[in-house]
Write a protein that holds these residues in place. Structure first.
Motif, PDB file in Angstrom:
ATOM      1  N   ASN A 588       0.859  -1.179   0.000  1.00 31.92           N
ATOM      2  CA  ASN A 588       0.000   0.000   0.000  1.00 31.92           C
ATOM      3  C   ASN A 588       0.899   1.233   0.000  1.00 31.92           C
ATOM      4  O   ASN A 588       2.128   1.120  -0.013  1.00 31.92           O
ATOM      5  CB  ASN A 588      -0.954  -0.001   1.203  1.00 31.92           C
ATOM      6  N   GLU A 589       0.282   2.405   0.033  1.00 29.90           N
ATOM      7  CA  GLU A 589       1.056   3.642  -0.092  1.00 29.90           C
ATOM      8  C   GLU A 589       1.959   3.911   1.101  1.00 29.90           C
ATOM      9  O   GLU A 589       2.947   4.630   0.987  1.00 29.90           O
ATOM     10  CB  GLU A 589       0.102   4.826  -0.285  1.00 29.90           C
ATOM     11  N   ARG A 590       1.647   3.328   2.259  1.00 31.10           N
ATOM     12  CA  ARG A 590       2.404   3.647   3.458  1.00 31.10           C
ATOM     13  C   ARG A 590       3.312   2.513   3.923  1.00 31.10           C
ATOM     14  O   ARG A 590       3.957   2.635   4.961  1.00 31.10           O
ATOM     15  CB  ARG A 590       1.453   4.033   4.594  1.00 31.10           C
ATOM     16  N   SER A 591       3.375   1.423   3.190  1.00 35.86           N
ATOM     17  CA  SER A 591       4.180   0.278   3.611  1.00 35.86           C
ATOM     18  C   SER A 591       5.002  -0.239   2.440  1.00 35.86           C
ATOM     19  O   SER A 591       4.586  -0.140   1.277  1.00 35.86           O
ATOM     20  CB  SER A 591       3.294  -0.855   4.142  1.00 35.86           C
ATOM     21  N   GLU A 592       6.171  -0.792   2.754  1.00 37.11           N
ATOM     22  CA  GLU A 592       6.983  -1.426   1.732  1.00 37.11           C
ATOM     23  C   GLU A 592       7.917  -2.449   2.365  1.00 37.11           C
ATOM     24  O   GLU A 592       8.274  -2.350   3.542  1.00 37.11           O
ATOM     25  CB  GLU A 592       7.773  -0.415   0.920  1.00 37.11           C
ATOM     26  N   VAL A 593       8.292  -3.407   1.544  1.00 39.53           N
ATOM     27  CA  VAL A 593       9.215  -4.460   1.944  1.00 39.53           C
ATOM     28  C   VAL A 593      10.336  -4.497   0.911  1.00 39.53           C
ATOM     29  O   VAL A 593      10.080  -4.598  -0.293  1.00 39.53           O
ATOM     30  CB  VAL A 593       8.520  -5.835   2.008  1.00 39.53           C
ATOM     31  N   ARG A 594      11.584  -4.390   1.381  1.00 41.65           N
ATOM     32  CA  ARG A 594      12.739  -4.476   0.491  1.00 41.65           C
ATOM     33  C   ARG A 594      13.585  -5.671   0.895  1.00 41.65           C
ATOM     34  O   ARG A 594      13.781  -5.939   2.080  1.00 41.65           O
ATOM     35  CB  ARG A 594      13.588  -3.208   0.566  1.00 41.65           C
TER      36      ARG A 594
END
Length: 856
Positions: A588-594
């Motif tokens: 979503n716009e407020r979460s990310e996984v790298r």
């Protein structure tokens, strides 16, 4: 309507023409009245004009022969004269009367005088457009003032300026291909102070060039001294530090460890030599002053730094030949204004100046510093400072030329020098050292945007490093040491980027250097001449690195980059191939996984041979397998949370040398506690949690916790041994408050597990004298480390600029944090047992510093 006036324009304005004789007589009357008003009585008693309607006074001037042209919209019936002019010159009297009412007199056609409104106060709206994802500039971005025809385009460094804007509140829009439009509402432009903005644009989901796939990347932006409004994603404010050194800003990040007196740092359990510092595109081989004595300060002036990008892991293919970390530093650009700084402090003094070239052809910058850090020596083996005389400084300059809309050329030079003289001679001690180091780097960068899909950068570089260290060590008999080494290098580097489409980008590059070094080392033992060393080496050779990478957006929420790098060093006849995979998923716009997985190598540089410890041959490149995972979430009305997990396995490690009890010595290679460490492998693993508030608010803060392990598989003791900077638990925080534009205060804190130490017991030797018995290396620990630092800043407006007063206090509570061993005290019992008491030396006590900075 009065006679003798006629309308002027649609506003119904009027003017009056008198005859020539009337003008002459009227002027005489006005002059006489003014003379009498000045000479006979105060204006309050015999006022000729003050308090009367302005239009009535202007009619009097008209009757006196002045041909005035004005409109009733400008000279309203409500205006009254606010002052008595006090001058015998009629024209000057008219101008003073008008100025008090916000009007002015200008020459019109013929002999006429126009009565007009004063020019409204104007200000300048300037700033820089950068990418929210990667922090780099966005050349060509368009900045528009809504409701006007005023606009500007960002230059190659992302800077822009729109001047001569009347004082008002505006709405600003910023656009660029591939990015979402940013709108700034209620931007107040004032004549008193230019508006200085940093605007970060968010890339559209399909614009893969701007996707950040590196897991452990921190963007650190220095605190602007001018009024500043930012649209930013990940900003840190400079915190309390010794001498305001740039390296100590990085040391505030989770996973970074460092000694109090050192600007060199370890990242995630790596050694300090595993970290690369890059300044304006060039890697600095020797980035610290006094590397022989704990590297107390870096050679980079913090005040001319625009941005710091810190990479702690998961490096993409363009970052090579180091496996511990990368610090990418970019200096400021003058844009369209001159700016000077002169600072005097208790740690150092500095001067910098930057300005644009004529007609927008480019700009230049120069910065120089001189240091006198006596307080740093209080906790080193050199201690006390009575006989020590350190002198060092640095100079950095760059000049940039805008060759065309597509090409920009810049030239850079960095020179650093330091020298330490120390002597202590009495009945028991005979020690001295004369250490001198000089570094010089030069490089040029050509940045080209050939078309919307292809851009490149080419860099030519060269430099020289010379280090001399001579003296006498007398711990156990006199040892005379002579240590001279130097390295010269030249290089070329080229990087290209092809935007195949919004969803695909290909990058490739090559980095080649030729290096030539000279070593001359000898130590002469008075009592044991068989241990003498006398070596001379002149190795030379080249190193080359080639990489390519392909980044693609697989879906609107998932992107990945595949990269491969090949490196070779002919002076070791060694080459390495390192594949890498990086990916990012945004649910979503407020979460990310790298996530990143790869194999990384680190060669032994030609100037890194430890000839003082008897090393005469270069080893193969160290190898590491690394896996990184980063989870990030930004709450809608709350803090940002970031969790980083990492695991590294290091093999083919080169031997390293450490002093078990005293890490800083005049000649550490001659002391008895010097040991050779030959690990078979190393394991570095941990978890880092960072929670932070909004750095643009008055109250800014962050807090972090790290759980980590850094240990070697030792080939001698056949066990896992913690590295000497291993700290299983570590916490850091920073909290600050801005009181308007003039005041700011901040407090930072650090606490971590004590570093490992080798325990010592005692026994009697054959002669009945107590002696040390070393236990398993690094099997014990120093007491827990805790420190609080404080910083306050206050600015004052002066006639030719602004003054900044800064007060910093390191170790505010004066806590004793053990750094090393001062001595072992033995107590012999009647049964021949021996007790040992360890007396510690400590890191810095309470260390205040004060500086005054003048901006002009």
């Amino acid at each position: 309507m009065q006679p003798n006036r006629r309308p002027l324009g649609p506003a119904g304005g009027k003017y009056h023409n008198g005859r020539i004789m009337n003008r002459i007589l009227g002027a005489v009357v006005v002059c006489a009245a003014l003379v009498l008003a000045q000479g006979e009585a105060p204006a309050s008693e015999r006022a000729q004009y003050r308090g009367r309607p302005l239009i009535e006074v202007l009619e009097q001037f008209e009757r006196a022969g002045f041909e005035l042209i004005y409109t009733s919209a400008v000279v309203g019936d409500e205006l009254r004269v606010e002052i008595e002019p006090h001058t015998s010159d009629p024209r000057e009297a008219l101008e003073r009367i008008l100025a008090a009412s916000g009007l002015k007199a200008e020459d019109g056609p013929g002999d006429s005088i126009l009565v007009l409104p004063e020019d409204p106060p104007v200000g300048t709206f300037r700033g820089r457009i950068v990418s929210l994802a990667r922090g780099g500039p966005i050349p060509g971005a368009t900045v528009r003032v809504v409701g006007t025809d005023r606009f500007a385009r960002a230059s190659d460094d992302g800077s822009f300026a729109i001047g001569d804007l009347p004082e008002a509140v505006y709405e600003i829009t910023v656009t660029s291909p591939g990015f979402s439009t940013a709108t700034l509402r209620r931007v107040h432009v004032s004549a008193e102070r230019d508006v200085d903005l940093t605007v970060e644009l968010k890339a559209r989901p399909t614009f893969v060039t701007e996707v950040v796939v590196t897991p452990n990347r921190h963007s650190v932006v220095r605190q602007e001294q001018a009024a500043r409004r930012s649209v930013t994603n990940d900003e840190a404010v400079l915190a309390p530090s010794i001498g305001g050194d740039i390296s100590r800003v990085v040391e505030l990040l989770p996973g970074v460890t460092a000694a109090d007196g050192s600007a060199a740092f370890n990242v995630r359990g790596s050694t300090a030599r595993d970290v690369s510092l890059v300044l304006d595109g060039l890697e600095l081989y020797d980035p610290f002053h006094l590397q022989s004595f704990q590297s107390p300060f870096s050679v980079i002036d913090t005040n001319v730094v625009d941005r710091i990008d810190f990479f702690g892991g998961g490096y993409t293919a363009d970052l090579g030949d180091r496996h511990g970390g990368f610090v990418d530093i970019a200096t400021v650009n003058p844009r369209d204004e001159r700016h000077g700084e002169f600072e005097i402090g208790t740690q150092n003094s500095r001067f910098s100046y930057r300005m644009p070239l004529a007609e927008g052809a480019g700009d230049w910058l120069v910065s120089t510093r001189a240091w006198y850090p006596e307080a740093v020596w209080d906790t080193t083996e050199l201690g006390g400072g009575e006989n020590i005389d350190p002198r060092f400084g640095d100079l950095y300059t760059k000049v940039a030329f805008r060759l065309s809309k597509k090409h920009q050329l810049s030239g850079h030079a960095l020179v650093a020098y330091d020298r330490v003289e120390f002597q202590e001679k009495n009945e028991k001690v005979n020690e001295s050292v004369d250490a001198e180091t000089s570094n010089s780097y030069w490089w040029s960068r050509l940045t080209s945007v050939w078309n919307p899909k292809w851009s490149s950068e080419t860099m030519l570089s060269g430099g020289n490093i010379e280090r001399d260290r001579d003296g006498v060590s007398s711990e156990d008999g006199a040892i005379v040491v002579e240590d001279h080494r130097a390295v010269d290098f030249v290089g070329i580097k080229h990087d290209s980027t092809w935007n195949v489409s919004d969803a695909h980008v290909v990058r490739a590059g090559v980095d080649a250097r030729y290096l030539k070094s000279r070593y001359r080392y000898s130590n002469l033992f008075d009592e044991e001449p068989e241990d003498n060393i006398d070596l001379a080496l002149r190795p030379e050779g080249s190193s080359i690195g080639v990489y390519t990478a392909w980044r693609a957006r697989i879906t609107d929420k998932f992107a990945a980059e595949l990269g491969v790098r090949w490196d070779r060093q002919d002076y070791t006849n060694d080459n390495q191939l390192s594949p890498r995979i990086n990916a990012v998923w945004r649910p979503n716009e407020r979460s990310e996984v790298r996530v990143a997985v790869g194999r990384y190598f680190q060669s032994q540089r030609i100037h890194e041979l430890q000839i003082e410890d008897g090393e005469t041959t270069f080893g193969p490149a160290e190898a590491s397998k690394q896996a990184e995972l980063s989870l990030r979430h930004r709450f809608k009305k709350g803090p940002r949370v970031r969790l980083d997990l990492y695991h590294r396995e290091l093999t083919d490690l080169r031997p390293r040398y450490e002093n078990l009890f005293e890490p800083v010595e005049l000649f550490p290679e001659t002391t008895e506690d010097r040991v050779r460490i030959t690990p078979l492998s190393a394991r570095l693993a941990g978890a880092e949690l960072l929670v932070r508030g909004d750095a643009d608010r008055r109250l800014f803060w962050w807090v972090s916790y790290t759980r980590a392990v850094a240990e070697d598989e030792d080939s001698v003791e056949n066990r896992d041994i913690p590295r000497s900077w291993d700290q299983p638990h570590a916490g850091k925080f920073l909290v600050g408050y801005r009181l308007g534009e003039r005041w700011s205060v901040s407090l930072s804190g650090t606490a971590h597990t004590g570093w490992p130490i080798t325990p010592v017991t005692g026994e009697l030797d054959d002669e009945g004298e107590p002696e040390e018995v070393w236990g398993p290396r690094n099997s014990s620990r120093y007491p827990e480390y805790r420190r609080l630092d404080f910083k306050a800043r206050r600015s004052f407006v002066v006639g030719h600029g602004r003054l900044w007063l800064t007060v910093e206090i390191v170790n505010l509570l004066n806590r004793d944090n053990a750094c090393c061993v001062d001595e072992f005290e033995f107590e012999v019992h009647p049964d021949d047992t021996v007790d040992v008491t360890t007396r510690y030396d400590y890191w810095l006590g309470t260390t205040p510093s004060v500086s005054v900075l003048w901006e002009f």
